[in-house]
Structures are given as structure tokens and as C-alpha cells.
Design a protein around this motif. Structure first.
Motif, short mmCIF file in Angstrom:
data_model
loop_
_atom_site.label_atom_id
_atom_site.label_comp_id
_atom_site.label_asym_id
_atom_site.label_seq_id
_atom_site.Cartn_x
_atom_site.Cartn_y
_atom_site.Cartn_z
N GLN A 115 0.82 -1.21 0.00
CA GLN A 115 0.00 0.00 0.00
C GLN A 115 0.86 1.26 0.00
N PRO A 116 0.47 2.27 -0.78
CA PRO A 116 1.27 3.50 -0.83
C PRO A 116 1.26 4.27 0.50
N GLN A 117 0.19 4.10 1.30
CA GLN A 117 0.14 4.79 2.60
C GLN A 117 1.01 4.04 3.60
N THR A 122 4.92 -1.48 6.12
CA THR A 122 5.65 -0.77 5.06
C THR A 122 7.10 -1.26 4.93
N ASP A 146 0.55 0.28 -6.21
CA ASP A 146 0.73 1.73 -6.32
C ASP A 146 1.87 2.25 -5.47
N ARG A 147 2.49 1.37 -4.72
CA ARG A 147 3.62 1.84 -3.91
C ARG A 147 4.80 2.12 -4.84
N ASP A 148 5.41 3.27 -4.65
CA ASP A 148 6.53 3.67 -5.51
C ASP A 148 7.81 3.06 -4.96
#
Ligand code: GLC
Ligand code: CA
Length: 515
Positions: A115-117, A122, A146-148
Motif C-alpha cells: 500500500q502507498p500509505q 511498510t 501503487d507503492r513507488d
């Protein structure tokens, strides 16, 4: 050190291929339970069970989706618990396969990590800070979320590496092993171990144990990590045993593992025994024992130093079957060696009957070339070799169609079979402390390009000389001392002992109890 390892003899079970109890073509826990008496009667008193956890099976279960839930195809957690109990009722210890290095992409932890958030997961995997940057020296997953960032993988591209940190971080995305996320990963692994130990398992075989901390060429941080985990076990589960897939006992045993394997990757000493171009164990007699002895001397010295064990497997789910390119006489010689060496022997299911490597199979669940070593156990000459009552089109993998395929039932009835030789060797080992896990070891005759191989095993009360001549020719050795004693085991004809000379028939072995 778990006391039960002193005379442990392991049987490795690949759950999908061992015994199917419910006709779906795939092995299961209940099937294993049905065959525990066979395992016990053969003489095994310990089991290593390959991964049996919830997984999409892109790598036969080494891509875990849920560490605390068994795969439905094998049965429920309760059934696995029952398997533990049934093992214990028969005096058998059982190790599960722990895969701490990576998960499946479908694991909840990885889904959250994608997750990008920012969230708790993480940094629980190794992500670079941009999708355009790849992690140094590792393959990676990019662009599936969508995680960069790019997520490092350990093996196949759907096995993202959990983050245990970098020995010496050199990039912003690399964390220290004691940073919060790597520490949390480590605690999560302890929690998984606790979960299964509390349910009754006796320890773990640990997948790719040497590769958790990245960029750690001397394994300093990896050893520290394992010392932490094995220290925890020693405090709370002192009878639990740990064996590493590492292949370098000087490091793994320093990390607190009880046992390590000699393996088909890394130093080639193990390969030179059974699987090189000119293996030592072959009637051709073109091999040399010294590549093995060089590796073994170093490995054995570490075992002594740390009070651990170096284990020489007959094979496993990742290598060619030991029976590939070998006949039964040659196989008996292999087992005479495997079952008289120090460390706990590990016999891969089916090797005890000389099951063949099945050529030409289409890859199954990420097996590729390994698939031929993963076919159903051959129990009898009937339908599906007695592995399953399912229609043969439903089998996990086909069974051999060879009319003379080895099987348990036929070999039990044949006094000269490989299976009966293995039983005899196991009984010999269990009757003689010098031959067991911790009995001392010394090469007595081991020369470049020469046969036989002779070594001495000893305990406080016995000294046993083990002589093995895997070549198809007669071979003799002149030792530095006179050989006096009683032959307590012989295979392939009698060795002639005359003063300092031992003369051995082709493809033979013997054990001499020295007086
Ligand atoms: C180990 C396993 C192998 C698996 C790999 C990745 O080498 O034995 O079967 O594919 O690790 O987990
Ligand atoms: Ca089944």
C-alpha cells in the motif's frame, strides 16, 4: 542441545507425494498417519515435513500465504496436531519447515506492505524508494502495486524477501538489523515458531537460513540474528531441534543451530559423493573422496567446536534422486556410508527403496528440474503404486509406469532388497553408540582418486572401523596400524583383513569392531 538428537535418524516427507487418504490425488496428514508404522518399523525415529502451510503453491509451499494455517489440501491444524501426537505415541519427533526469508505475494503482510500509505508493514519487506531503483544484487518485484518502489525477492519472483536488515547499510532504503521493522519481523518469526511448538512440533528445518540479513559476507549479523532466535528456543523450548539449510556449519552452528546439512550448492564436497560428473559412489570407480574429506574436515571441526551436528542427506526435494544413474548394489554402498557417518542421517522419502528420478516431467508448482524427485511414494505394485485411490489423471504427479518400479511391499518381502539393507544398517547404528550422531570420527584411509574409503568411529566404549568400496573393482588399502577385530557388518562379500591390509570385493562395505 536436544538430547534426542543423539540417535536421531530422520525421514524427510514431502506431504503432497507421500500418501493420499481421501482420493483427491494429493498426499495429506491422514495419509502420513497411516504410514507412521512403516516409518517406525524401518527404524526412523524423526521426521522432517516439508512446508504444509496455506500457500498459492508457486514454489510447492515455500511461498507461504499464512504461517499459522495448514494448507487445506493436507488437512486442518487439528489434523496436523493429531499427526504430532501420533508421532509422539510412536517415539518419533517431527520437525516442520520454517520459511523465514520470504512470503508469498499473497501474504497479508505483503498486501499491506504494497500500500502507498505508510503502515505497520511498510518496511517489513525490502523496498527501494523508487520503482526505477532496483535493490543491489537482488531480483525484485516492480510495478504490481501503487507503492513507488521495488520489492526485493529471494528466489522466484513471487517470493518477496522479508526485511531483516543489511549488515552494513549503504543506501537510504537499507536498514540496520536492529531497526524497528527488521526487529518486528524477527519477533513475528519467533511468534510463529511458538505457535507450532505449543501445538506439539519438535522443532524446525529452516529454509535458506543463511540469507536473512543482506550483504553480510561473513554472516556476522546473520549469526547474531540466529543466536537471538535459538537463544529464545533454548530458554523456552529446550527440547526443540533446529536444522538449517545453510551448508556451512562453521556459521550455522555458531548461530545456535543444532544441525546443518551438507548441500548440493555451495562447496562441492557433498556433490562429489553422489551427484558430480564422476561421483565417488559409482561402480565406474572414477571419483575421488578428497573433495568430500576436505569439506568434511572443516565441517566436522565446527560440529565438534559447537557441539552441533553435520548431516549428510541421501537427497531432498531440490536435488536429483540418489538412484538416478545408480543400480541397487551401488545404492546399498551409498547407504552403508550414509548410515555410519556422524550427524543425524536424513533419508528422503522413497530413497530407501531406490525410487527413480522420473525423467521428462512437466514442471509442477515451481519444481522444474526438481519435479522428477517429487513423484508419489511407491507403496506397492497396484493402482497408482498404492499412493492414492483417485483416478490416475488426478494425481499430483504421475507415478512411475515401469513394470519393475521399486515398491515397499515387494522389498519388504525380499531379504536382499535395498529396504531390508537400510533396515539392517539402521539397526546396526542403533545398537552401536560409536556409529551414532556424536560418535567420534576420523578418516583412516582417504586418498586422491583411490578406493576404498576407510574411517573410524568411536565412543567411550567402542571403536569401529568402517570400510566402503563403492567402485566396481576389488580395492585394497594398507593402513598404518594392524587391523584386529570382529566384522559386525558386511555388504557385497567379505573383506579380507591381513595385518595392516584390508582387501575389499567390488561394491562392498564392512564394519569392524576393533579389539
Ligand atoms: C529452499 C527450498 C526450495 C525452495 C527455496 C525457496 O532451497 O528447499 O525447495 O524452492 O528454498 O524457498
Ligand atoms: Ca488427499
Amino acid at each position: 542441545m536436544a538430547d534426542w538428537l543423539k540417535n536421531a535418524i530422520f525421514y524427510q516427507i514431502y506431504p503432497q507425494s507421500f500418501m493420499d487418504s481421501n482420493k483427491d490425488g494429493i498426499g495429506d496428514f491422514k495419509g502420513i498417519i497411516q504410514k507412521l508404522d512403516y516409518i517406525k518399523d524401518t527404524g526412523f525415529n524423526a521426521i522432517w515435513l516439508n512446508p504444509c502451510f496455506d500457500s498459492p503453491f508457486g514454489d510447492a509451499g515455500y511461498d507461504v500465504r499464512d504461517y499459522k494455517k495448514t494448507a487445506e489440501r493436507y488437512g486442518s491444524n487439528e489434523e496436523l496436531k493429531e499427526l504430532f501426537k501420533q508421532c509422539h505415541d510412536r517415539g518419533i519427533h517431527i520437525l516442520l519447515d520454517l520459511v523465514p526469508g520470504h512470503t508469498s505475494v499473497e501474504h497479508e503482510w505483503f498486501k499491506k506492505s504494497m500500500q502507498p500509505q505508510k503502515n505497520e508493514f511498510t518496511d517489513r519487506y525490502i523496498w527501494t524508494d523508487s520503482v526505477w531503483e532496483q535493490p543491489d544484487g537482488l531480483n525484485c518485484i516492480r510495478g504490481i502495486s501503487d507503492r513507488d518502489g521495488s520489492a526485493a525477492v529471494n528466489f522466484f519472483s513471487m517470493q518477496p524477501a522479508l526485511n531483516y536488515g543489511y549488515a552494513v547499510p549503504t543506501k537510504p532504503y537499507q536498514q540496520k538489523p536492529d531497526a524497528p521493522a527488521p526487529t518486528a519481523t524477527r519477533e513475528a518469526i519467533k511468534d510463529i515458531m511458538k505457535f507450532w511448538l505449543d501445538m506439539g512440533c519438535d522443532g524446525f528445518r529452516v529454509d535458506m537460513a543463511g540469507s536473512l540479513v543482506k550483504c553480510d559476507p561473513e554472516y556476522k549479523e546473520t549469526i547474531k540474528l540466529w543466536q537471538d532466535i535459538t537463544g529464545y528456543l533454548k530458554t523456552y523450548y529446550p527440547d526443540a531441534a533446529m536444522v538449517s539449510e545453510w551448508g556451512e556449519p562453521q556459521y550455522s552452528l555458531a548461530g545456535g543451530f543444532d544441525m546443518d546439512f551438507l548441500l548440493h550448492f555451495g562447496p562441492e564436497g557433498y556433490t562429489s559423493l553422489f551427484r558430480s560428473e564422476k561421483p565417488y559412489f559409482s561402480k565406474k570407480g572414477e571419483g575421488t573422496p578428497t573433495k568430500f574429506s576436505e569439506l568434511y574436515d572443516v565441517s566436522y571441526a565446527s560440529a565438534k567446536k559447537h557441539g552441533g551436528l553435520v548431516c549428510i542427506p541421501s537427497g531432498n526435494h531440490d536435488m536429483d534422486r540418489i538412484a538416478r544413474y545408480r543400480d541397487f548394489d551401488e545404492l546399498k554402498c551409498c547407504f552403508a556410508f550414509l548410515l555410519t557417518m556422524p550427524g543425524a542421517p536424513f533419508i528422503y522419502y522413497g530413497d530407501e527403496i531406490g525410487m527413480e528420478y522420473m525423467e521428462g516431467l512437466v514442471s509442477k508448482e515451481g519444481g522444474f528440474g526438481r519435479t522428477g524427485s517429487r513423484t508419489p511414494m511407491q507403496w506397492n505394485s497396484g493402482k497408482n503404486s498404492g499412493f492414492s485411490d483417485a483416478d490416475s489423471s488426478m494425481l499430483y504427479l504421475p507415478t512411475s509406469a515401469a513394470p519393475d518400479r521399486p515398491n515397499v511391499e515387494a522389498q519388504l518381502n525380499d531379504p536382499d532388497s535395498l529396504l531390508n539393507e537400510v533396515k539392517k544398517l539402521i539397526a546396526l547404528r542403533q545398537a552401536n553408540p560409536a556409529l551414532q550422531s556424536y560418535g567420534d570420527f576420523e578418516f583412516v584411509y582417504c586418498r586422491d582418486n583411490r578406493y576404498p574409503l576407510i574411517y573410524k568411529r568411536s565412543s567411550e566404549t567402542q571403536e569401529i572401523l568402517v570400510c566402503v568400496n563403492p567402485s566396481g573393482k576389488e580395492a585394497d588399502a594398507v593402513l598404518s596400524d594392524e587391523v584386529r577385530g570382529k566384522i559386525i557388518y558386511s555388504l557385497g562379500g567379505s573383506a579380507v583383513v591381513n595385518g595392516k591390509t584390508v582387501k575389499m570385493p567390488p561394491c562392498s562395505a564392512c564394519c569392524i569392531l576393533m579389539s
